[in-house]
Design an enzyme around this catalytic site. Structure first.
Site, PDB file in Angstrom:
ATOM      1  N   SER A  41      58.432  37.905   8.062  1.00  0.00           N
ATOM      2  CA  SER A  41      58.045  36.543   8.415  1.00  0.00           C
ATOM      3  C   SER A  41      58.227  36.293   9.911  1.00  0.00           C
ATOM      4  O   SER A  41      57.348  35.726  10.568  1.00  0.00           O
ATOM      5  CB  SER A  41      58.862  35.537   7.605  1.00  0.00           C
ATOM      6  OG  SER A  41      58.551  34.214   7.978  1.00  0.00           O
ATOM      7  N   ASP A 251      62.421  41.162  16.527  1.00  0.00           N
ATOM      8  CA  ASP A 251      61.205  40.726  15.841  1.00  0.00           C
ATOM      9  C   ASP A 251      60.204  40.132  16.825  1.00  0.00           C
ATOM     10  O   ASP A 251      58.993  40.319  16.693  1.00  0.00           O
ATOM     11  CB  ASP A 251      61.548  39.707  14.758  1.00  0.00           C
ATOM     12  CG  ASP A 251      62.382  40.317  13.640  1.00  0.00           C
ATOM     13  OD1 ASP A 251      62.292  41.531  13.432  1.00  0.00           O
ATOM     14  OD2 ASP A 251      63.129  39.565  12.990  1.00  0.00           O
TER      15      ASP A 251
END
Length: 306
Positions: A41, A251
């Site tokens: 995500s 990320d």
């Protein structure tokens, strides 16, 4: 730029405590926070903020956390049409951090354990239509491998962020075009213990012995060492304006690198963009608020050129 992401979603529940309570003890005075997480995500949102059209495959529960996740992706323009809503709890990580910064973490994978290769098959149209597929390993390994294989069979380049790391079956390396481990993950990929004193160049050499694609060894504040099989690049870090919270920097790096590669940037340019994205992220508390947009990254890059 069309990017398909196959990975995790979870919620982090953090308690900051004066000290870790003893067995049976109730301790007051803690501070609590919660936030969106999961490498898949985070990387999907990071890539979408940097301008890509992003589709995400993950699994959440039919609970409040799952509902919040679906709203997040709607707000961030991430296509979540294939996300599995399972009859299980959304993944949760409970983190206890003491005043010395030591943490203790317990993770309940919940819905993520229901994500299967069959879900990847249902996501195959998004994979086939992508310019790049990004996969991470917080989901069941057979599902991650199915995503890599599906992309490879359809001629779509893949980027594997091998976190948390595990040894891969030999055939899986043929399905990966770019791999982005940190030093600890690289040790695991080559079958060595993380406390081995192998330096960065030796780690890249060891990975090169089993892999023909592009290696990006991320090194935090020391930058990155990359090797595309033709040349080796020692990337200097982009200095952040300040360091507040390093959570999510990896990320952010992965999402920005994916965008650069999907639009055809050369490796050196893509790494520079990714390093600036990571540098921006460490300057803001919590992950989602810290993920940059193109103007944020441009400002940092302009600062390094003065």
């Amino acid at each position: 730029m069309r990017i398909a992401v196959v990975g995790s979603y979870g919620v982090g529940l953090t308690m900051r405590v004066p000290r870790v309570p003893a067995p049976g003890e109730t301790l007051s005075g803690a501070r609590f926070s919660s936030g969106h997480g999961g490498k898949g995500s985070n990387q999907a949102v990071a890539a979408a903020r940097m301008g890509a059209q992003v589709s995400l495959l993950t699994a959440v529960g039919s609970d409040r956390f799952g509902t919040d996740a679906l709203q997040l992706w709607a707000d961030e323009n991430v296509d979540a049409a294939h996300v599995r809503v399972a009859d299980a709890a959304t993944m949760v990580g409970v983190i206890m951090v003491d005043e010395q910064g030591e943490n203790r973490i317990a993770i309940a994978p919940g819905a993520l354990d229901t994500l299967t290769p069959d879900d990847v098959e249902g996501f195959a149209d998004r994979i086939a239509g992508a310019d790049l597929v990004v996969v991470s390993l917080e989901i069941p390994l057979p599902t991650a491998l199915a995503a890599l294989r599906t992309a490879h069979e359809r001629g779509v380049p893949t980027l594997l962020n091998p976190a948390p790391a595990t040894e891969l079956p030999p055939e899986a390396w043929e399905w990966i075009d770019v791999v982005t481990p940190n030093a600890g993950e690289a040790h695991t990929l080559i079958g060595r213990t993380p406390d081995d004193d192998t330096d960065a160049a030796e780690l890249v050499d060891a990975l090169r012995a089993r892999f023909t694609g592009t290696i990006v060894l991320t090194r935090g504040r020391h930058g990155a060492l990359a090797d595309d099989g033709t040349e080796r690049l020692d990337l200097e870090p982009v200095a952040p304006e300040r360091v507040v919270d390093t959570t999510g920097a990896g990320d952010s790096f992965t999402g920005a690198l994916a965008v650069a590669l999907a639009r055809g940037d050369d490796l050196a340019g893509g790494l520079r963009l990714a390093a600036a994205a990571g540098a921006h992220t460490v300057g803001i508390a919590e992950v989602i608020p810290a993920l940059p947009r193109p103007d944020d990254v441009a400002a940092l890059l302009q600062g390094t050129q003065r």
